[in-house]
Design an enzyme around this catalytic site. Structure first.
Site, short mmCIF file in Angstrom:
data_model
loop_
_atom_site.label_atom_id
_atom_site.label_comp_id
_atom_site.label_asym_id
_atom_site.label_seq_id
_atom_site.Cartn_x
_atom_site.Cartn_y
_atom_site.Cartn_z
CB SER A 150 -0.86 0.00 1.27
OG SER A 150 -1.47 1.25 1.49
CE1 TYR A 206 -3.70 -0.24 4.28
CE2 TYR A 206 -5.41 -1.80 4.88
CZ TYR A 206 -4.65 -1.16 3.92
OH TYR A 206 -4.83 -1.47 2.58
#
Ligand code: GCO
Length: 255
Positions: A146, A159
């Site tokens: 990501s 996350y």
């Protein structure tokens, strides 16, 4: 003329978390390049619907329902896939969840479930397939990282920690398994419209911020990740290892 190095004909890809969202987009893109695909997720109904759509489009599809945090379930699923469908040539570690909260309000459970799914799950899935790939002398592992492997934003500490760890796990896989003919690389999406980001897209302030912060001036479309996945899944990337390819509309390129 020799076949294209991007051709995935004869190859089989297992994509975790592929009943919807980016995982299903990866499955569609790899199938369009000729791969047979195995869809994975926890929801068998979602998997069956996604598989039906892919079959209608002409793809060869199987489903393997299991939770990527379940090592025994993963091992059994991979054994069944290889016995009944085909050897797994490509693993896309896409399964991921979000539990947004400020660090001081995050419960231990919210921390653990994001780390367990987004990071440990990728480790467990790779350990289920890598021995078989090593025995065959070839394999492609694509970890879906990501932009949060590189930068954080408030309320996504669990996350970001998982995705940062996944970037380094990708490099750890590369340095240990390249000598066996495997390539382990990552794809780092920016902001894409999916079920996981739907609450953000629906938030006018956040939507405006992302469109302003992203040089392309918009959210990504899941199908825009397929080309990078095909590259990393194909012979075109046989000498690429430990790299994270960012697909973010320019978000990380500048302030
Ligand atoms: C968020 C988003 C991001 C995106 C994506 C960016 O809360 O900021 O969920 O984490 O999902 O991971 O690459």
């Amino acid at each position: 003329m020799p076949s294209s190095p991007f051709d995935l004909s004869g190859r089989t890809a297992l994509i975790t978390g592929s009943g919807q969202g980016l995982g299903l987009a990866f499955a569609r893109g790899l199938a369009a390049a000729g791969a047979a695909v195995v869809l994975n997720g926890r929801d068998e109904t979602k998997l069956a619907a996604a598989a039906a759509g892919l079959r209608t489009a002409g793809a060869r599809v199987a489903t393997a329902a299991c939770d990527v945090t379940d090592a025994a379930g993963l091992a059994a699923a991979v054994a069944r896939i290889e016995a009944e469908f085909a050897p797994v040539d490509i693993l896309v570690n896409n399964a991921g969840i979000q539990r947004r909260a400020p660090l001081l309000e995050l419960t231990e459970a919210q921390w653990r479930e994001v780390i367990d799914t987004n990071l440990t799950g990728a480790f467990l899935a790779a350990r289920a397939v890598a021995p078989r790939m090593i025995a065959r002398g070839r394999g492609k592992i694509i970890n879906v990282c990501s932009v949060m492997s590189e930068v954080a934003r408030p309320t996504t500490g669990n996350y970001a920690a998982a995705k940062g760890g996944l970037k380094m796990l990708t490099r750890a896989m590369a340095v240990e398994w390249a000598k066996h003919g495997l390539q382990a690389n990552g794809i780092a999406p920016g902001y894409f419209e999916t079920e996981l980001t739907a609450p953000l897209v629906a938030n006018p302030q956040f939507n405006a911020w992302i469109c302003g912060r992203t040089p392309a001036g918009r959210w990504g479309r899941p199908e825009e990740l397929a080309g990078t996945a095909v590259f990393l899944a194909s012979a075109a990337s046989d000498f690429v290892n430990g790299q994270i390819i960012v697909v973010d509309g320019g978000l990380l390129a500048g302030l």
